[in-house]
Motif scaffolding. Structure first.
Motif, short mmCIF file in Angstrom:
data_model
loop_
_atom_site.label_atom_id
_atom_site.label_comp_id
_atom_site.label_asym_id
_atom_site.label_seq_id
_atom_site.Cartn_x
_atom_site.Cartn_y
_atom_site.Cartn_z
N ARG A 86 0.80 -1.22 0.00
CA ARG A 86 0.00 0.00 0.00
C ARG A 86 0.84 1.27 0.00
NH1 ARG A 86 -4.33 -1.66 -2.34
NH2 ARG A 86 -5.66 -3.02 -1.10
N SER A 87 1.99 1.22 0.63
CA SER A 87 2.91 2.36 0.68
C SER A 87 4.26 1.79 1.12
CB SER A 87 2.42 3.43 1.66
OG SER A 87 2.33 2.91 2.98
N PRO A 88 5.33 2.56 0.98
CA PRO A 88 6.63 2.02 1.40
C PRO A 88 6.59 1.54 2.86
CG PRO A 88 6.95 4.02 0.15
CD PRO A 88 5.46 3.89 0.38
N GLY A 89 6.93 0.28 3.05
CA GLY A 89 6.97 -0.29 4.39
C GLY A 89 5.65 -0.79 4.93
N THR A 90 4.57 -0.68 4.15
CA THR A 90 3.26 -1.10 4.63
C THR A 90 2.60 -2.03 3.61
OG1 THR A 90 2.92 0.97 5.84
CG2 THR A 90 0.96 -0.35 5.37
N ALA A 91 2.16 -3.18 4.09
CA ALA A 91 1.41 -4.13 3.27
C ALA A 91 0.06 -4.37 3.91
CB ALA A 91 2.17 -5.45 3.15
N GLU A 92 -0.95 -4.56 3.07
CA GLU A 92 -2.28 -4.91 3.58
C GLU A 92 -2.54 -6.39 3.32
OE1 GLU A 92 -7.00 -3.98 2.74
OE2 GLU A 92 -5.52 -2.43 2.26
N ILE A 93 -2.97 -7.09 4.36
CA ILE A 93 -3.24 -8.51 4.24
C ILE A 93 -4.73 -8.74 4.01
CG2 ILE A 93 -3.62 -8.93 6.72
CD1 ILE A 93 -1.99 -11.56 6.34
N GLY A 94 -5.03 -9.68 3.14
CA GLY A 94 -6.41 -10.10 2.90
C GLY A 94 -6.44 -11.60 2.75
N PHE A 95 -7.54 -12.22 3.13
CA PHE A 95 -7.60 -13.68 3.06
C PHE A 95 -9.04 -14.15 3.02
CE2 PHE A 95 -6.50 -12.21 7.40
CZ PHE A 95 -7.70 -12.43 8.04
N TRP A 96 -9.22 -15.37 2.52
CA TRP A 96 -10.47 -16.08 2.68
C TRP A 96 -10.16 -17.55 2.91
CZ3 TRP A 96 -10.82 -19.82 -1.00
CH2 TRP A 96 -10.41 -19.57 -2.31
N ALA A 97 -11.11 -18.23 3.54
CA ALA A 97 -10.93 -19.65 3.86
C ALA A 97 -12.04 -20.46 3.21
CB ALA A 97 -10.96 -19.87 5.37
N ALA A 98 -11.66 -21.60 2.66
CA ALA A 98 -12.65 -22.52 2.08
C ALA A 98 -13.56 -23.02 3.20
CB ALA A 98 -11.94 -23.69 1.41
N LYS A 99 -14.84 -23.07 2.91
CA LYS A 99 -15.85 -23.39 3.93
C LYS A 99 -15.52 -24.66 4.69
CE LYS A 99 -20.84 -23.63 4.53
NZ LYS A 99 -22.14 -23.46 3.86
#
Length: 198
Positions: A86-99
């Motif tokens: 997202r910006s230098p030094g910053t990451a955004e995590i996203g996830f989903w899980a199979a039911k």
């Protein structure tokens, strides 16, 4: 950047490829995944193909998004996780899980593993998690992975053309016993608020 593979005692995290298209499409039919994530709905085979054959490899190549399929050692897909810069030094995590794989701690384990890799190999000093208010399952994963809830952001996410409030939380290297790449000076919490200037 060439994709990397991360392993834990129970999981293999690797970049999804064309061989995973059918599994991604099948998992993404879950109404909860379509409701709480920004994937297209309905989720068609061409969406899965675009994800595994273009979006994922392009993100690795230009270092903008690092996507991992979360697999059991036997090859079963338990979920998906991405770290988006997202910006230098910053990451955004996203996830989903199979039911069928929820409730076993796989996504929590994957989130901690991927975040540790981001801290030690990408020069990241903050992994940020965001989810629409009400997505209590995602929030539980983030909190179990060690993220600290920081608050609610108004109208901060767009899900299928609708602005929505979202929760935001963060994980720092120090939360995992790791050093930061740059010095971090937390705001003092035991001093009174400054007065006079506005």
């Amino acid at each position: 950047m060439e994709p990397v593979t991360l392993t834990t005692d129970r999981l293999v995290l690797r970049a999804p490829g064309p061989q995973d298209t059918d599994a991604v499409h099948t998992c993404a039919q879950d109404p909860d995944i379509q409701r709480w994530t920004t994937i297209p709905s309905p989720y068609l085979p061409e969406h899965a193909r675009s994800f595994t054959e273009q979006l994922s490899p392009d993100g690795w190549a230009d270092r903008s998004m690092f996507t991992f399929g979360v697999f059991l050692p036997d090859g079963a897909l338990t979920g998906m996780l991405s770290l988006t810069m997202r910006s230098p030094g910053t990451a955004e995590i996203g996830f989903w899980a199979a039911k069928e794989h929820r409730g076993r701690g796989y996504t929590t384990e994957a989130a901690r593993t991927a975040s540790r890799w981001a801290f030690t190999h990408l020069g990241v000093d903050r992994v940020e998690w965001r989810a629409e208010v009400g997505n209590t399952a995602s929030r539980a994963v983030a909190e179990k992975a060690g993220f600290t809830l920081e608050g609610t952001l108004r109208s901060a996410t767009d899900n299928k053309g609708v602005r929505r409030d979202c929760w935001v939380a963060s994980l720092l290297p120090s939360d995992l016993g790791l050093p930061s790449t740059t010095p971090y000076l937390p705001a003092p919490t035991d001093r009174p608020a400054p007065t006079g200037a506005a």
